[in-house]
Design an enzyme around this catalytic site. Sequence first.
Site, PDB file in Angstrom:
ATOM      1  N   CYS A 108       0.827  -1.206   0.000  1.00 40.72           N
ATOM      2  CA  CYS A 108       0.000   0.000   0.000  1.00 40.72           C
ATOM      3  C   CYS A 108       0.872   1.271   0.000  1.00 40.72           C
ATOM      4  O   CYS A 108       1.425   1.618  -1.032  1.00 40.72           O
ATOM      5  CB  CYS A 108      -0.993  -0.013   1.160  1.00 40.72           C
ATOM      6  SG  CYS A 108      -2.311   1.222   0.969  1.00 40.72           S
ATOM      7  N   HIS A 211      -3.545  -5.448  -0.207  1.00 39.39           N
ATOM      8  CA  HIS A 211      -3.190  -5.788   1.174  1.00 39.39           C
ATOM      9  C   HIS A 211      -3.166  -7.290   1.433  1.00 39.39           C
ATOM     10  O   HIS A 211      -4.111  -7.844   2.016  1.00 39.39           O
ATOM     11  CB  HIS A 211      -4.184  -5.120   2.131  1.00 39.39           C
ATOM     12  CG  HIS A 211      -4.016  -3.649   2.233  1.00 39.39           C
ATOM     13  ND1 HIS A 211      -3.180  -3.057   3.155  1.00 39.39           N
ATOM     14  CD2 HIS A 211      -4.578  -2.639   1.516  1.00 39.39           C
ATOM     15  CE1 HIS A 211      -3.230  -1.747   3.013  1.00 39.39           C
ATOM     16  NE2 HIS A 211      -4.071  -1.463   2.026  1.00 39.39           N
ATOM     17  N   GLU A 213      -1.622  -8.772   3.693  1.00 42.81           N
ATOM     18  CA  GLU A 213      -1.605  -9.026   5.144  1.00 42.81           C
ATOM     19  C   GLU A 213      -3.011  -9.160   5.727  1.00 42.81           C
ATOM     20  O   GLU A 213      -3.180  -9.699   6.832  1.00 42.81           O
ATOM     21  CB  GLU A 213      -0.831  -7.907   5.871  1.00 42.81           C
ATOM     22  CG  GLU A 213      -1.594  -6.638   6.156  1.00 42.81           C
ATOM     23  CD  GLU A 213      -1.780  -5.710   4.966  1.00 42.81           C
ATOM     24  OE1 GLU A 213      -2.334  -4.614   5.155  1.00 42.81           O
ATOM     25  OE2 GLU A 213      -1.372  -6.081   3.846  1.00 42.81           O
TER      26      GLU A 213
END
Length: 236
Positions: A108, A211, A213
């Site tokens: 990001c 993203h 994660e």
Amino acid sequence: MAKKRIAVVPLWDEEKNSIWMLPGYLDGIRAAGGVPVILPLTDDREELLTAFEPCDGLLMTGGHDVSPALYGATRGEDCGAPCETRDRMEAILYAAALEEDKPVLGICRGIQMVNVLQGGTLYQDLPTEYASGIEHHMSPPYDRAVHEVSVRQGTPLYGLLRTERLGVNSYHHQAVKDLGADLEVMAVSEDGLVEAVRHRERSFVWALQWHPELDFPVNPNSGKIFEAFVRACGRR
């Protein structure tokens, strides 16, 4: 074989005057076999490089808007207040990682900072600068795809995932505008925004606008990205 240590750039909370961390960054590294190490938030070069020296790779996390001053622009009214200490910190760490050819994964803000540090520019605010019907600032839950990206054949990302179409989550309002030097685009969104890049001259410097994660527990492709990063750290 000893597990590889991955330096993680901390997040900053102005209201609490505190660093913090989203667990997904750490858990993604752990799931891939690495050990995450959260760095201090400082632009003291000696302190930073001392902390970074024993680490095998660098994870550049999401967070604050990048200061437009870094790419020669004036801050617009829709650009968030930057964390200038973090901007300077990441410039120091990124330069050290490139010099030592330590693997880097940017997520990001990470892709935005990599692009700027390579001489590129950013859209400061997509809703006002880049008209699109694609959802780039999703609502929860964040472990689902809200748009697709086109993965370019011949890139390392395609070699890893073996797909030309990839559904991704998305939570950002800034993005790559002019591409930085020595960067190769690996994926673009349906509306033409750069979604993934890599450094052509380093063994592993990847950066993504989405993203992994937040969805790696349910998305094998996101897990593969963390695994590729940690594996690259193990080759040093």
